[in-house]
Write a protein that holds these residues in place. Structure first.
Motif, mmCIF file in Angstrom:
data_model
loop_
_atom_site.group_PDB
_atom_site.id
_atom_site.type_symbol
_atom_site.label_atom_id
_atom_site.label_comp_id
_atom_site.label_asym_id
_atom_site.label_seq_id
_atom_site.Cartn_x
_atom_site.Cartn_y
_atom_site.Cartn_z
ATOM 1 N N THR A 127 37.145 30.115 30.732
ATOM 2 C CA THR A 127 35.325 30.492 28.846
ATOM 3 C C THR A 127 34.375 30.562 29.841
ATOM 4 O O THR A 127 33.650 31.300 29.000
ATOM 5 N N GLY A 128 34.067 30.145 31.223
ATOM 6 C CA GLY A 128 33.009 30.366 31.841
ATOM 7 C C GLY A 128 32.877 31.499 31.722
ATOM 8 O O GLY A 128 31.523 31.905 31.792
ATOM 9 N N LEU A 146 40.882 36.557 24.429
ATOM 10 C CA LEU A 146 40.412 35.284 25.453
ATOM 11 C C LEU A 146 41.450 34.286 24.359
ATOM 12 O O LEU A 146 41.737 33.107 25.565
ATOM 13 N N THR A 147 41.898 34.070 23.266
ATOM 14 C CA THR A 147 42.258 33.147 22.489
ATOM 15 C C THR A 147 43.759 32.722 23.743
ATOM 16 O O THR A 147 44.825 32.487 23.880
ATOM 17 N N GLY A 148 44.226 34.683 23.772
ATOM 18 C CA GLY A 148 45.413 35.039 24.350
ATOM 19 C C GLY A 148 45.481 33.946 25.656
ATOM 20 O O GLY A 148 46.885 33.323 26.491
ATOM 21 N N LEU A 149 44.368 34.123 26.170
ATOM 22 C CA LEU A 149 44.089 33.520 28.133
ATOM 23 C C LEU A 149 44.089 32.622 28.068
ATOM 24 O O LEU A 149 44.688 31.657 29.265
ATOM 25 N N LEU A 150 43.525 31.468 27.396
ATOM 26 C CA LEU A 150 43.409 30.411 26.742
ATOM 27 C C LEU A 150 45.355 29.389 26.661
ATOM 28 O O LEU A 150 45.332 28.321 26.780
ATOM 29 N N THR A 199 36.182 45.815 31.400
ATOM 30 C CA THR A 199 36.339 45.701 32.312
ATOM 31 C C THR A 199 36.017 43.413 33.850
ATOM 32 O O THR A 199 36.523 43.359 34.398
ATOM 33 N N SER A 200 34.445 44.097 33.646
ATOM 34 C CA SER A 200 34.142 42.427 33.970
ATOM 35 C C SER A 200 34.960 40.965 33.250
ATOM 36 O O SER A 200 35.537 39.921 34.231
ATOM 37 N N PHE A 201 35.435 41.634 31.742
ATOM 38 C CA PHE A 201 36.349 40.383 31.243
ATOM 39 C C PHE A 201 37.272 40.349 32.263
ATOM 40 O O PHE A 201 37.878 39.009 32.474
ATOM 41 N N LEU A 202 38.051 41.492 32.056
ATOM 42 C CA LEU A 202 39.277 41.628 32.661
ATOM 43 C C LEU A 202 39.455 41.184 34.063
ATOM 44 O O LEU A 202 40.631 40.374 34.479
ATOM 45 N N ALA A 203 38.855 41.865 34.711
ATOM 46 C CA ALA A 203 39.087 41.443 35.876
ATOM 47 C C ALA A 203 39.123 40.647 36.937
ATOM 48 O O ALA A 203 39.042 40.064 37.436
ATOM 49 N N ALA A 204 38.075 39.702 36.236
ATOM 50 C CA ALA A 204 37.608 38.499 35.748
ATOM 51 C C ALA A 204 39.192 37.593 36.012
ATOM 52 O O ALA A 204 39.098 36.130 36.730
ATOM 53 N N THR A 205 39.193 37.921 34.607
ATOM 54 C CA THR A 205 40.379 36.300 33.847
ATOM 55 C C THR A 205 42.155 37.035 33.560
ATOM 56 O O THR A 205 42.350 36.234 33.947
ATOM 57 N N ALA A 206 41.891 38.221 33.723
ATOM 58 C CA ALA A 206 43.048 38.344 33.177
ATOM 59 C C ALA A 206 44.175 37.939 34.208
ATOM 60 O O ALA A 206 45.509 37.394 33.791
ATOM 61 N N SER A 207 44.512 39.057 35.433
ATOM 62 C CA SER A 207 45.407 38.984 36.200
ATOM 63 C C SER A 207 45.078 37.727 36.837
ATOM 64 O O SER A 207 46.206 37.320 36.866
ATOM 65 N N ALA A 238 37.103 35.521 40.517
ATOM 66 C CA ALA A 238 36.737 35.364 39.258
ATOM 67 C C ALA A 238 35.694 35.690 39.316
ATOM 68 O O ALA A 238 34.925 36.449 38.605
ATOM 69 N N ILE A 239 34.686 35.148 39.992
ATOM 70 C CA ILE A 239 33.789 35.338 40.072
ATOM 71 C C ILE A 239 32.490 35.764 40.790
ATOM 72 O O ILE A 239 32.191 36.939 40.114
ATOM 73 N N ILE A 240 33.574 35.881 41.270
ATOM 74 C CA ILE A 240 32.939 37.355 42.351
ATOM 75 C C ILE A 240 32.996 39.261 42.118
ATOM 76 O O ILE A 240 32.175 40.066 41.523
ATOM 77 N N LYS A 241 34.369 39.212 41.448
ATOM 78 C CA LYS A 241 34.621 39.943 40.255
ATOM 79 C C LYS A 241 33.565 40.728 39.484
ATOM 80 O O LYS A 241 33.721 41.571 38.628
ATOM 81 N N GLY A 242 33.899 39.092 38.236
ATOM 82 C CA GLY A 242 33.487 39.516 37.432
ATOM 83 C C GLY A 242 31.889 39.521 37.959
ATOM 84 O O GLY A 242 31.207 41.122 36.906
#
Lengths: 201, 504
Positions: free
Chosen positions: B86-87, B120-124, B255-263, B352-356
């Motif tokens: 979420t952050g 975001l819903t799906g990931l959470l 990309t910023s969001f996915l690379a940081a969170t999805a994987s 997540a923070i760095i890649k984002g």
């Protein structure tokens, strides 16, 4: 492996066959539409697997019979919890506000499970964590109201309703993407598309 | 209200997504999504605080008691995952409007906001649910929205990349579903804790105190299918092919969001699967999974780092770097000791923070220069000093230089390898960090030490509305490089909890 074992697992053989056909199509076909068809066959094989899993030999649809429902309704009338509709009672029987019914429901499920294992060689013989109390049914001192009605397990079918929705959603998105690819590249053959990207990136 | 936080965490973005489509004004849609993302972040902070205070929270949806009903279980591990998901979503959403305005056609922008919230819903959902089938459903929700988000990219290759990902992702999701089915067949339940309890009943201890299991063929197949399914979703080495294209052709914000969170969320699901559902004994003594995963991640780390060095497209470079970094997390998960697991969890957070942040920097460059080809970035350091400096800082984090978050997680992982006396892994980690120096430096050199390209000469500094969120992430990264109570500290607690030993 005897013939009986092979035919006893017929559904599972079909599942494996469909799964491999679908998988092969996804990998080997160049045409995007054919790939998507393969993907669908692949998903459908899993649906068949779940349905097979839930089917209990000789079991009927898991709907509480009118007779049992009536008896519950009668019983409740004396208990005075305020519910009058028989079908409502039946629905509630799995919840913790009806301890007796929950218990009898549980018995009917384990009964069914037991039956299942007798007829379905795919389920291993040593390991039945789901039916610790199935011996009750075997010994014959299960409650009179349970009769011998055997239900198929409804849960896998319910899960598959969701999986079908997911599958339809995936197919819809995939087809929409293929339309976009056709508009941009003028072809839906994967090797042609990749070739065109090589020529003009 | 406070006891409903676990479900609100998932339901708030879910309900907000269709509302986005109903709003007419583009500005209103943006402000609404922004509010929802920050609200989700606030909920996850409250949730984490609650968990750290009171321990595990079990939330029965609709008051149906598990195992009949679906249960949401929040513990330090998934509260931490929800926190950074979420952050990142909140920061990326703050950054989004300018980038979206140039990269996504006006008619499609409202879809972006709606899909972002669905994703975001799906990931959470994956993070918080305590039900196996629910994980599958949320996996598909997040994946489907991801395919659509990727196809919003302005190149004609975007739909192609999305379709390739869709085919791989659907196979992965279906594999996971097969595993869930087999597990259900053997245990008769879908609740994670219930399944794990029933599997534990199977574990027997022989005279020498060694665990063994009986009748486990179906269970082994289930674990294998689920692991492969999740491996596809997180792009472990041999099944990572969808990732570079997907990350390269998606819009920069996506990309910023996915690379940081999805994987990361897929890594979380794997940790949950191995440590909570199947036991460590089952997963690692019965199947040779540990050896295989370690070898594959090692190959992945080197192959992807080398591939990253030769890329001329910066997004593709970072995408390969993501595959490599994922290898570190898998290595940590496979160490089966508290420090390895701590390292993996904290690396999820830090990476997540760095890649984002790095992908947001790419977005800033792309906003001004209209290109992510390294050639077009020549000399950008003179015209876009702040953006270029953000790349340097983010790059230092990725390499793992002390005082950045990247150092903390790599150090913990290194200590885990050393304490296992696994010198090969320790060496591999150091050498691969040097490869990261090479590909980060390659960009730094072009940006700072070459003659400006014509495009650069016409451009100026990226807008503040994009730079500020980027620097927020960079600051957070440096903060967690110096102060680790809330990153490594929580990760450590989660690791001890997973291994079932009291915190030292």
């Amino acid at each position: 492996m005897t013939m009986a074992e092979i035919f006893g697992l017929l559904n599972y053989w079909v599942v494996v066959l469909l799964m491999m056909i679908g998988f092969y199509m996804v990998i080997a076909r160049q045409n995007f539409i054919k790939k998507i068809i393969g993907l669908n066959i692949f998903q459908i094989s899993v649906i068949l697997m779940y349905i097979t899993m839930g089917k209990v030999a000789g079991g009927t649809a898991p709907i509480v019979s009118a007779e049992i429902a009536n008896r519950f309704a009668h019983h409740e009338h004396h208990g005075g919890t305020g519910h009058s509709h028989a079908d409502k009672k039946a629905n509630l029987s799995l919840r913790d506000d009806g301890k007796d019914h929950q218990f009898s429901e549980g018995e009917s499920l384990s009964d069914a499970n037991h039956h299942d294992h007798d007829h379905d060689p795919s389920v291993s013989d040593e390991f039945h964590p789901a039916d610790h109390d199935s011996h009750d049914g075997e010994d014959g001192h299960h409650r009179p109201e349970m009769d011998a009605t055997i239900y198929s397990n409804p849960l896998p079918s319910v899960l598959m309703l969701t999986a079908i929705v997911v599958g339809v959603g995936t197919t819809a998105v995939a087809l929409a993407l293929v339309v976009r690819i056709r508009e941009d590249y003028g072809t839906i053959e994967e090797d042609d598309v990749l070739e065109r990207d090589q020529v003009s990136p | 209200m406070i006891e409903h936080l676990p479900i609100l965490q998932v339901v708030v973005p879910m309900i907000a997504a269709p509302v986005c489509l109903m709003l007419v004004n583009r500005r209103l849609i943006y402000l609404f999504s922004l509010a929802v993302c920050w609200l989700s972040f606030a909920i996850s902070v409250a949730l984490l605080g609650q968990v750290l205070d009171q321990g595990m929270i079990r939330y029965e949806i609709g008051n149906w008691p598990p195992p009949y009903g679906i249960e949401y279980v929040v513990d330090p591990l998934n509260a931490f995952v929800a926190l950074f998901v979420t952050g990142i979503a909140a920061v990326v959403m703050t950054y989004a409007p300018k980038s979206v305005a140039v990269e996504i056609p006006e008619a499609k922008q409202h879809y972006f906001y709606a899909l972002f919230l669905v994703c975001l819903t799906g990931l959470l959902g994956i993070a918080l649910t305590g039900d196996l089938f629910n994980i599958f459903v949320f996996l598909e929700i997040s994946s489907l929205s991801t395919y659509a988000l990727i196809s919003l990219g302005n190149s004609r290759r975007a739909p192609l990349a999305a379709l390739q990902y869709l085919i791989m992702g659907t196979i992965g999701g279906t594999f996971f579903l097969i595993g869930v089915g087999l597990l259900y067949q053997m245990t008769g339940t879908l609740n994670l804790l219930d399944v794990s309890m029933r599997l534990r009943e199977l574990a027997l201890v022989d005279e020498e105190g060694v665990y063994y299991f009986q009748q486990t063929r179906t269970l082994r197949v289930a674990l294998a299918f689920m692991t492969v399914g999740l491996a596809i979703k997180m792009a472990v080495f041999p099944v990572h092919n969808w990732l570079p294209n997907a990350y390269t052709y998606a819009p920069n914000v996506v990309t910023s969001f996915l690379a940081a969170t999805a994987s990361k969320v897929a890594v979380y699901a794997l940790i949950r699967l191995i440590y909570t559902v199947f036991t460590v004994q089952f997963a690692y003594d019965l199947l040779p999974m540990r050896f295989e995963l370690i070898v594959l991640s090692l190959i992945g780390i080197f192959a992807a780092s080398l591939a990253a060095i030769y890329q001329t497209n910066v997004k593709r470079l970072l995408a390969y770097s993501s595959v490599a970094q994922l290898g570190y997390m898998i290595l940590g998960v496979n160490m089966i000791n508290p420090s390895g697991l701590t390292g993996a969890i904290v690396h999820m957070f830090n990476h997540a923070i760095i890649k984002g942040a790095l992908f947001m920097v790419v977005g800033c460059f792309a906003y001004r220069l209209g290109s992510v080809q390294l050639d077009d970035w020549r000399g950008a350091g003179r015209r876009l000093p702040w953006t270029s400096f953000a790349w340097v800082l983010g790059g230092l984090g990725l390499i793992g230089v002390p005082l950045t978050a990247g150092f903390v997680s790599k150090w913990i992982l290194l200590m885990a390898f050393v304490s296992n006396e696994n010198w090969i892994l320790a060496g591999a980690m150091l050498i691969s960090s040097l490869l990261a120096v090479v590909y980060i430096w390659k960009v730094v050199e072009v940006v700072y030490f070459s003659e400006p390209s014509p495009k650069v000469l016409e451009s100026k500094e990226a807008p503040w509305s994009m730079l500020v969120p980027t620097y927020v992430l960079i600051t957070v990264m440096i903060f967690f490089g110096c102060h680790t109570t809330y990153s490594a500290g929580i990760a450590r607690r989660a690791a001890f909890m997973l291994l079932g030993v009291p915190v030292e």
